[in-house]
Design a protein around this motif. Structure first.
Motif, PDB file in Angstrom:
ATOM      1  N   ILE A 141       0.690  -1.288   0.045  1.00 31.87           N
ATOM      2  CA  ILE A 141       0.103  -0.350   0.091  1.00 31.87           C
ATOM      3  C   ILE A 141       1.055   1.016   0.174  1.00 31.87           C
ATOM      4  CG2 ILE A 141      -1.868   1.122   1.426  1.00 31.87           C
ATOM      5  CD1 ILE A 141      -2.705  -1.569   2.371  1.00 31.87           C
ATOM      6  N   ASP A 142       1.924   1.570   1.067  1.00 36.33           N
ATOM      7  CA  ASP A 142       3.052   1.998   0.694  1.00 36.33           C
ATOM      8  C   ASP A 142       4.331   1.247   0.452  1.00 36.33           C
ATOM      9  OD1 ASP A 142       4.794   4.276   1.455  1.00 36.33           O
ATOM     10  OD2 ASP A 142       3.370   5.097   3.218  1.00 36.33           O
ATOM     11  N   ASP A 143       5.045   2.185  -0.237  1.00 33.85           N
ATOM     12  CA  ASP A 143       6.203   1.107  -0.845  1.00 33.85           C
ATOM     13  C   ASP A 143       7.546   2.592  -0.280  1.00 33.85           C
ATOM     14  OD1 ASP A 143       5.994   2.649  -2.295  1.00 33.85           O
ATOM     15  OD2 ASP A 143       6.225   1.239  -4.045  1.00 33.85           O
ATOM     16  N   THR A 144       7.089   3.548   0.851  1.00 36.11           N
ATOM     17  CA  THR A 144       8.403   4.203   0.748  1.00 36.11           C
ATOM     18  C   THR A 144       9.167   4.262   1.340  1.00 36.11           C
ATOM     19  OG1 THR A 144       6.064   6.164   0.830  1.00 36.11           O
ATOM     20  CG2 THR A 144       8.509   6.426   1.474  1.00 36.11           C
ATOM     21  N   LEU A 145       9.256   3.516   2.732  1.00 32.01           N
ATOM     22  CA  LEU A 145      10.553   3.067   3.657  1.00 32.01           C
ATOM     23  C   LEU A 145      11.369   2.220   2.759  1.00 32.01           C
ATOM     24  CD1 LEU A 145      11.811   2.323   6.037  1.00 32.01           C
ATOM     25  CD2 LEU A 145      10.300   0.894   6.726  1.00 32.01           C
ATOM     26  N   LEU A 146      10.454   1.067   1.940  1.00 31.06           N
ATOM     27  CA  LEU A 146      11.050  -0.069   1.043  1.00 31.06           C
ATOM     28  C   LEU A 146      12.042   0.833  -0.057  1.00 31.06           C
ATOM     29  CD1 LEU A 146      12.119  -2.480   0.196  1.00 31.06           C
ATOM     30  CD2 LEU A 146       9.716  -2.019  -1.189  1.00 31.06           C
ATOM     31  N   HIS A 147      11.510   1.908  -1.115  1.00 38.30           N
ATOM     32  CA  HIS A 147      12.753   2.705  -1.844  1.00 38.30           C
ATOM     33  C   HIS A 147      13.269   3.273  -0.848  1.00 38.30           C
ATOM     34  CE1 HIS A 147       9.908   2.412  -5.211  1.00 38.30           C
ATOM     35  NE2 HIS A 147       9.857   2.675  -5.301  1.00 38.30           N
ATOM     36  N   THR A 148      12.842   4.099   0.114  1.00 36.72           N
ATOM     37  CA  THR A 148      14.262   4.636   0.978  1.00 36.72           C
ATOM     38  C   THR A 148      15.582   3.948   1.566  1.00 36.72           C
ATOM     39  OG1 THR A 148      12.444   5.787   2.250  1.00 36.72           O
ATOM     40  CG2 THR A 148      14.691   5.775   2.776  1.00 36.72           C
ATOM     41  N   LYS A 149      14.840   2.532   1.483  1.00 36.33           N
ATOM     42  CA  LYS A 149      16.430   1.246   1.981  1.00 36.33           C
ATOM     43  C   LYS A 149      16.952   0.801   0.683  1.00 36.33           C
ATOM     44  CE  LYS A 149      15.198   1.051   6.486  1.00 36.33           C
ATOM     45  NZ  LYS A 149      16.036   1.549   6.966  1.00 36.33           N
TER      46      LYS A 149
ATOM     47  N   GLN B 192      20.040  -0.340  -7.175  1.00 37.47           N
ATOM     48  CA  GLN B 192      20.097   0.522  -8.741  1.00 37.47           C
ATOM     49  C   GLN B 192      19.889  -0.947  -9.640  1.00 37.47           C
ATOM     50  OE1 GLN B 192      19.025   2.880  -9.947  1.00 37.47           O
ATOM     51  NE2 GLN B 192      19.400   3.500  -7.386  1.00 37.47           N
ATOM     52  N   GLU B 193      20.552  -1.685  -8.971  1.00 41.81           N
ATOM     53  CA  GLU B 193      20.471  -3.269  -9.574  1.00 41.81           C
ATOM     54  C   GLU B 193      19.051  -3.646  -9.389  1.00 41.81           C
ATOM     55  OE1 GLU B 193      21.500  -6.623 -11.760  1.00 41.81           O
ATOM     56  OE2 GLU B 193      22.567  -4.664 -11.616  1.00 41.81           O
ATOM     57  N   VAL B 194      18.136  -3.898  -8.194  1.00 45.05           N
ATOM     58  CA  VAL B 194      16.800  -3.814  -8.270  1.00 45.05           C
ATOM     59  C   VAL B 194      16.225  -3.443  -9.591  1.00 45.05           C
ATOM     60  CG1 VAL B 194      15.305  -3.456  -6.069  1.00 45.05           C
ATOM     61  CG2 VAL B 194      16.999  -5.079  -5.762  1.00 45.05           C
ATOM     62  N   TYR B 195      16.376  -2.125  -8.975  1.00 47.43           N
ATOM     63  CA  TYR B 195      15.449  -1.031 -10.100  1.00 47.43           C
ATOM     64  C   TYR B 195      15.393  -1.632 -11.357  1.00 47.43           C
ATOM     65  CZ  TYR B 195      14.398   2.021  -6.038  1.00 47.43           C
ATOM     66  OH  TYR B 195      13.917   2.433  -4.836  1.00 47.43           O
ATOM     67  N   ARG B 196      16.986  -2.074 -12.272  1.00 45.67           N
ATOM     68  CA  ARG B 196      16.571  -2.296 -13.485  1.00 45.67           C
ATOM     69  C   ARG B 196      15.997  -3.723 -13.368  1.00 45.67           C
ATOM     70  NH1 ARG B 196      21.997   0.169 -12.231  1.00 45.67           N
ATOM     71  NH2 ARG B 196      22.693  -1.495 -12.104  1.00 45.67           N
ATOM     72  N   ALA B 197      16.559  -4.494 -12.756  1.00 45.60           N
ATOM     73  CA  ALA B 197      15.313  -6.003 -12.734  1.00 45.60           C
ATOM     74  C   ALA B 197      14.056  -5.296 -12.444  1.00 45.60           C
ATOM     75  CB  ALA B 197      16.177  -6.997 -11.632  1.00 45.60           C
ATOM     76  N   ASN B 198      13.080  -4.806 -11.568  1.00 48.60           N
ATOM     77  CA  ASN B 198      11.983  -4.342 -11.917  1.00 48.60           C
ATOM     78  C   ASN B 198      11.539  -3.825 -12.834  1.00 48.60           C
ATOM     79  OD1 ASN B 198       8.640  -4.127 -10.875  1.00 48.60           O
ATOM     80  ND2 ASN B 198      10.087  -1.698 -10.969  1.00 48.60           N
ATOM     81  N   ALA B 199      12.408  -3.383 -13.876  1.00 50.08           N
ATOM     82  CA  ALA B 199      12.318  -2.671 -15.080  1.00 50.08           C
ATOM     83  C   ALA B 199      11.959  -3.231 -15.962  1.00 50.08           C
ATOM     84  CB  ALA B 199      12.927  -0.958 -15.698  1.00 50.08           C
ATOM     85  N   ALA B 200      12.739  -4.635 -16.023  1.00 51.37           N
ATOM     86  CA  ALA B 200      13.039  -5.583 -16.823  1.00 51.37           C
ATOM     87  C   ALA B 200      11.326  -7.018 -16.173  1.00 51.37           C
ATOM     88  CB  ALA B 200      14.016  -6.724 -16.779  1.00 51.37           C
ATOM     89  N   ILE B 201      11.460  -6.744 -15.747  1.00 51.80           N
ATOM     90  CA  ILE B 201       9.761  -7.654 -15.163  1.00 51.80           C
ATOM     91  C   ILE B 201       8.975  -6.594 -15.873  1.00 51.80           C
ATOM     92  CG2 ILE B 201       8.522  -8.332 -13.431  1.00 51.80           C
ATOM     93  CD1 ILE B 201      11.423  -8.657 -12.105  1.00 51.80           C
ATOM     94  N   ALA B 202       8.493  -5.509 -14.900  1.00 52.32           N
ATOM     95  CA  ALA B 202       7.424  -4.719 -15.784  1.00 52.32           C
ATOM     96  C   ALA B 202       7.465  -4.356 -16.977  1.00 52.32           C
ATOM     97  CB  ALA B 202       7.572  -3.376 -15.584  1.00 52.32           C
ATOM     98  N   GLU B 203       8.709  -4.575 -18.070  1.00 54.04           N
ATOM     99  CA  GLU B 203       8.106  -4.718 -19.354  1.00 54.04           C
ATOM    100  C   GLU B 203       7.841  -6.122 -19.798  1.00 54.04           C
ATOM    101  OE1 GLU B 203      11.467  -4.473 -22.196  1.00 54.04           O
ATOM    102  OE2 GLU B 203      12.016  -3.409 -21.653  1.00 54.04           O
ATOM    103  N   ALA B 204       8.425  -7.267 -19.167  1.00 52.79           N
ATOM    104  CA  ALA B 204       8.035  -8.005 -19.958  1.00 52.79           C
ATOM    105  C   ALA B 204       6.339  -8.401 -19.601  1.00 52.79           C
ATOM    106  CB  ALA B 204       9.138  -9.552 -18.620  1.00 52.79           C
ATOM    107  N   ARG B 205       5.645  -8.070 -18.592  1.00 54.67           N
ATOM    108  CA  ARG B 205       4.448  -8.099 -17.915  1.00 54.67           C
ATOM    109  C   ARG B 205       3.764  -7.382 -18.029  1.00 54.67           C
ATOM    110  NH1 ARG B 205       2.368  -5.413 -12.117  1.00 54.67           N
ATOM    111  NH2 ARG B 205       0.608  -5.207 -12.386  1.00 54.67           N
TER     112      ARG B 205
END
Length: 168
Positions: free
Chosen positions: A87-95, A104-117
């Motif tokens: 519901i709120d991912d603010t703390l997760l982004h901060t960490k 940044q590697e997590v964000y890059r992987a997430n971008a690839a997942i979002a594109e595939a999704r």
């Protein structure tokens, strides 16, 4: 809760939007207003397109293809994301930001997942549209909001998720 975004349906309504309404009736929403609205819209559109998106009303040949339509729909509704459920991912982004390159590697992987999704969701929809035509034939009709009102369905009352944050 499944991953598909709740966004207003396109108007006027063609057979693709009929299918989107059907997809929405299979979702788990945060409030019954969504379920009631999309179920009512689906019923009105089924009448206007002269189809019933229900196995019970199909011939044997149509039922064979309907099985694939249903499993494609189930597959679409199961597409997910690692970020789902927050519901709120603010703390997760901060960490993650504090972790520098690892974050940044997590964000890059997430971008690839979002594109595939997105590609998977799009392909699922294309398959549903093709199966619809294979089952019911081409339905070039376009239904307007005014026609729905004449049938007794007011599409101006489509729920907006921003009004339901307290229900999350």
């Amino acid at each position: 809760m499944n991953s598909l975004i709740v966004k207003p349906l396109n108007r006027p309504y063609d057979y693709r939007v009929l299918i989107e309404a059907f997809i929405y009736t299979r979702r788990n929403f945060v409030h019954e207003d969504f379920t009631n609205y999309y179920t009512g819209l689906l019923r009105a559109l089924e009448e206007m397109f002269e189809v019933r998106l229900n196995r019970e009303y199909l011939s044997f040949d149509q039922k064979v293809l309907w099985m694939l339509f249903e499993s494609t729909l189930r597959s679409l509704l199961q597409i997910s994301s690692p970020w789902e459920g927050y519901i709120d991912d603010t703390l997760l982004h901060t960490k993650l930001q504090a972790r520098g390159e690892q974050g940044q590697e997590v964000y890059r992987a997430n971008a690839a997942i979002a594109e595939a999704r997105e590609a998977s969701e799009s392909s699922h929809r294309l398959m549903l549209y093709a199966l619809f035509i294979a089952i019911f034939g081409d339905r070039p009709r376009v239904v307007t909001s005014d026609e729905l009102v004449l049938m007794g369905f007011d599409d101006s009352r489509e729920p907006d998720m921003t009004n339901y944050y307290d229900d999350l």
